[in-house]
Design a protein around this motif. Structure first.
Motif, PDB file in Angstrom:
ATOM      1  N   GLU A 152       0.814  -1.200   0.000  1.00  0.00           N
ATOM      2  CA  GLU A 152       0.000   0.000   0.000  1.00  0.00           C
ATOM      3  C   GLU A 152       0.855   1.260   0.000  1.00  0.00           C
ATOM      4  O   GLU A 152       1.759   1.404   0.837  1.00  0.00           O
ATOM      5  CB  GLU A 152      -0.906  -0.011   1.231  1.00  0.00           C
ATOM      6  N   ARG A 153       0.529   2.211  -0.908  1.00  0.00           N
ATOM      7  CA  ARG A 153       1.312   3.441  -0.977  1.00  0.00           C
ATOM      8  C   ARG A 153       1.081   4.328   0.237  1.00  0.00           C
ATOM      9  O   ARG A 153       1.909   5.179   0.546  1.00  0.00           O
ATOM     10  CB  ARG A 153       0.960   4.211  -2.253  1.00  0.00           C
ATOM     11  N   THR A 154      -0.054   4.096   0.934  1.00  0.00           N
ATOM     12  CA  THR A 154      -0.328   4.893   2.132  1.00  0.00           C
ATOM     13  C   THR A 154       0.292   4.267   3.375  1.00  0.00           C
ATOM     14  O   THR A 154      -0.081   4.594   4.504  1.00  0.00           O
ATOM     15  CB  THR A 154      -1.832   5.064   2.332  1.00  0.00           C
ATOM     16  N   PHE A 155       1.228   3.353   3.163  1.00  0.00           N
ATOM     17  CA  PHE A 155       1.931   2.687   4.261  1.00  0.00           C
ATOM     18  C   PHE A 155       2.406   3.675   5.308  1.00  0.00           C
ATOM     19  O   PHE A 155       2.357   3.395   6.499  1.00  0.00           O
ATOM     20  CB  PHE A 155       3.115   1.911   3.677  1.00  0.00           C
ATOM     21  N   SER A 156       2.868   4.824   4.880  1.00  0.00           N
ATOM     22  CA  SER A 156       3.429   5.796   5.815  1.00  0.00           C
ATOM     23  C   SER A 156       2.398   6.321   6.805  1.00  0.00           C
ATOM     24  O   SER A 156       2.755   6.917   7.818  1.00  0.00           O
ATOM     25  CB  SER A 156       4.069   6.956   5.062  1.00  0.00           C
ATOM     26  N   MET A 157       1.115   6.100   6.528  1.00  0.00           N
ATOM     27  CA  MET A 157       0.066   6.557   7.433  1.00  0.00           C
ATOM     28  C   MET A 157      -0.331   5.479   8.453  1.00  0.00           C
ATOM     29  O   MET A 157      -1.143   5.744   9.346  1.00  0.00           O
ATOM     30  CB  MET A 157      -1.161   6.967   6.626  1.00  0.00           C
ATOM     31  N   PHE A 158       0.225   4.278   8.313  1.00  0.00           N
ATOM     32  CA  PHE A 158      -0.177   3.152   9.152  1.00  0.00           C
ATOM     33  C   PHE A 158       0.805   2.926  10.287  1.00  0.00           C
ATOM     34  O   PHE A 158       2.023   2.957  10.085  1.00  0.00           O
ATOM     35  CB  PHE A 158      -0.221   1.870   8.332  1.00  0.00           C
ATOM     36  N   ALA A 159       0.292   2.604  11.443  1.00  0.00           N
ATOM     37  CA  ALA A 159       1.120   2.016  12.481  1.00  0.00           C
ATOM     38  C   ALA A 159       1.350   0.550  12.126  1.00  0.00           C
ATOM     39  O   ALA A 159       0.502  -0.077  11.486  1.00  0.00           O
ATOM     40  CB  ALA A 159       0.441   2.124  13.834  1.00  0.00           C
ATOM     41  N   MET A 160       2.491   0.017  12.531  1.00  0.00           N
ATOM     42  CA  MET A 160       2.857  -1.355  12.202  1.00  0.00           C
ATOM     43  C   MET A 160       3.259  -2.113  13.458  1.00  0.00           C
ATOM     44  O   MET A 160       3.724  -1.525  14.441  1.00  0.00           O
ATOM     45  CB  MET A 160       4.033  -1.360  11.216  1.00  0.00           C
ATOM     46  N   GLY A 161       3.100  -3.420  13.372  1.00  0.00           N
ATOM     47  CA  GLY A 161       3.474  -4.234  14.521  1.00  0.00           C
ATOM     48  C   GLY A 161       4.045  -5.574  14.099  1.00  0.00           C
ATOM     49  O   GLY A 161       3.853  -6.016  12.969  1.00  0.00           O
ATOM     50  N   TRP A 162       4.746  -6.184  15.027  1.00  0.00           N
ATOM     51  CA  TRP A 162       5.238  -7.552  14.874  1.00  0.00           C
ATOM     52  C   TRP A 162       4.657  -8.390  16.009  1.00  0.00           C
ATOM     53  O   TRP A 162       4.656  -7.964  17.173  1.00  0.00           O
ATOM     54  CB  TRP A 162       6.761  -7.615  14.939  1.00  0.00           C
ATOM     55  N   PHE A 163       4.188  -9.559  15.648  1.00  0.00           N
ATOM     56  CA  PHE A 163       3.671 -10.522  16.605  1.00  0.00           C
ATOM     57  C   PHE A 163       4.346 -11.859  16.326  1.00  0.00           C
ATOM     58  O   PHE A 163       4.924 -12.062  15.261  1.00  0.00           O
ATOM     59  CB  PHE A 163       2.146 -10.666  16.459  1.00  0.00           C
ATOM     60  N   ARG A 164       4.241 -12.780  17.271  1.00  0.00           N
ATOM     61  CA  ARG A 164       4.800 -14.110  17.060  1.00  0.00           C
ATOM     62  C   ARG A 164       3.909 -15.171  17.673  1.00  0.00           C
ATOM     63  O   ARG A 164       3.162 -14.898  18.604  1.00  0.00           O
ATOM     64  CB  ARG A 164       6.219 -14.208  17.617  1.00  0.00           C
ATOM     65  N   GLN A 165       4.015 -16.354  17.113  1.00  0.00           N
ATOM     66  CA  GLN A 165       3.215 -17.465  17.615  1.00  0.00           C
ATOM     67  C   GLN A 165       4.057 -18.719  17.624  1.00  0.00           C
ATOM     68  O   GLN A 165       4.515 -19.187  16.565  1.00  0.00           O
ATOM     69  CB  GLN A 165       1.964 -17.673  16.753  1.00  0.00           C
ATOM     70  N   ALA A 166       4.268 -19.256  18.805  1.00  0.00           N
ATOM     71  CA  ALA A 166       4.995 -20.504  18.977  1.00  0.00           C
ATOM     72  C   ALA A 166       4.000 -21.658  18.908  1.00  0.00           C
ATOM     73  O   ALA A 166       2.808 -21.475  19.166  1.00  0.00           O
ATOM     74  CB  ALA A 166       5.731 -20.505  20.312  1.00  0.00           C
ATOM     75  N   PRO A 167       4.466 -22.856  18.584  1.00  0.00           N
ATOM     76  CA  PRO A 167       3.559 -24.011  18.491  1.00  0.00           C
ATOM     77  C   PRO A 167       2.785 -24.216  19.780  1.00  0.00           C
ATOM     78  O   PRO A 167       3.366 -24.233  20.877  1.00  0.00           O
ATOM     79  CB  PRO A 167       4.516 -25.175  18.226  1.00  0.00           C
ATOM     80  N   GLY A 168       1.475 -24.350  19.646  1.00  0.00           N
ATOM     81  CA  GLY A 168       0.635 -24.605  20.802  1.00  0.00           C
ATOM     82  C   GLY A 168       0.338 -23.399  21.667  1.00  0.00           C
ATOM     83  O   GLY A 168      -0.302 -23.530  22.723  1.00  0.00           O
ATOM     84  N   LYS A 169       0.795 -22.229  21.218  1.00  0.00           N
ATOM     85  CA  LYS A 169       0.583 -21.014  22.009  1.00  0.00           C
ATOM     86  C   LYS A 169      -0.194 -19.982  21.203  1.00  0.00           C
ATOM     87  O   LYS A 169      -0.279 -20.059  19.982  1.00  0.00           O
ATOM     88  CB  LYS A 169       1.924 -20.432  22.456  1.00  0.00           C
ATOM     89  N   GLU A 170      -0.733 -19.005  21.922  1.00  0.00           N
ATOM     90  CA  GLU A 170      -1.449 -17.927  21.244  1.00  0.00           C
ATOM     91  C   GLU A 170      -0.463 -16.946  20.620  1.00  0.00           C
ATOM     92  O   GLU A 170       0.686 -16.824  21.054  1.00  0.00           O
ATOM     93  CB  GLU A 170      -2.345 -17.192  22.244  1.00  0.00           C
TER      94      GLU A 170
END
Length: 124
Positions: free
Chosen positions: A26-44
């Motif tokens: 998306e060209r409007t990327f600069s207007m978005f907040a971004m995040g990183w998440f992770r998921q291990a096996p068997g976990k949320e």
């Protein structure tokens, strides 16, 4: 529709480093907040790091604070996660997420778009 593509995952020994990248369509990327998440096996899926539209505000999970750094390059529509001093407990699938708001948040439900993930494995 925003498409997010993660890259940079892999296998690394404990104490090593990796840098994850997430490219947005998306060209409007600069207007978005971004995040990183992770998921291990068997976990949320859990929050890792977040960054505001300008990069001026960042949040980290306590488990990664001081070891991981989130950053972004709005000119390249890309967000990064630099991971240092990796531990076996960091092993997970890592997901990039975009929020159609400039304000960073740690709450998973407030993100609107998700990538398909990249796998990170840390061996002991």
């Amino acid at each position: 529709q925003v498409q997010l593509v993660e890259s940079g995952g892999g296998l690394v020994q404990a104490g090593g480093s990796l840098r994850l990248s997430c490219a947005a369509s998306e060209r409007t990327f600069s207007m978005f907040a971004m995040g990183w998440f992770r998921q291990a096996p068997g976990k949320e899926r859990e929050f890792v790091a977040a960054i505001s539209w300008s990069g001026g505000v960042t949040y980290y999970a306590d488990s990664v604070k001081g070891r991981f750094t989130i950053s972004r390059d709005n000119g390249k529509n890309t967000v990064y996660l630099q991971m240092n001093s990796l531990k076996p407990e960091d092993t997970a699938d890592y997901y990039c997420a975009a929020r159609t708001s400039p304000t960073a948040t740690t709450r998973r439900v407030q993100y609107d778009y998700w990538g398909r993930g990249t796998q990170v494995t840390v061996s002991s």
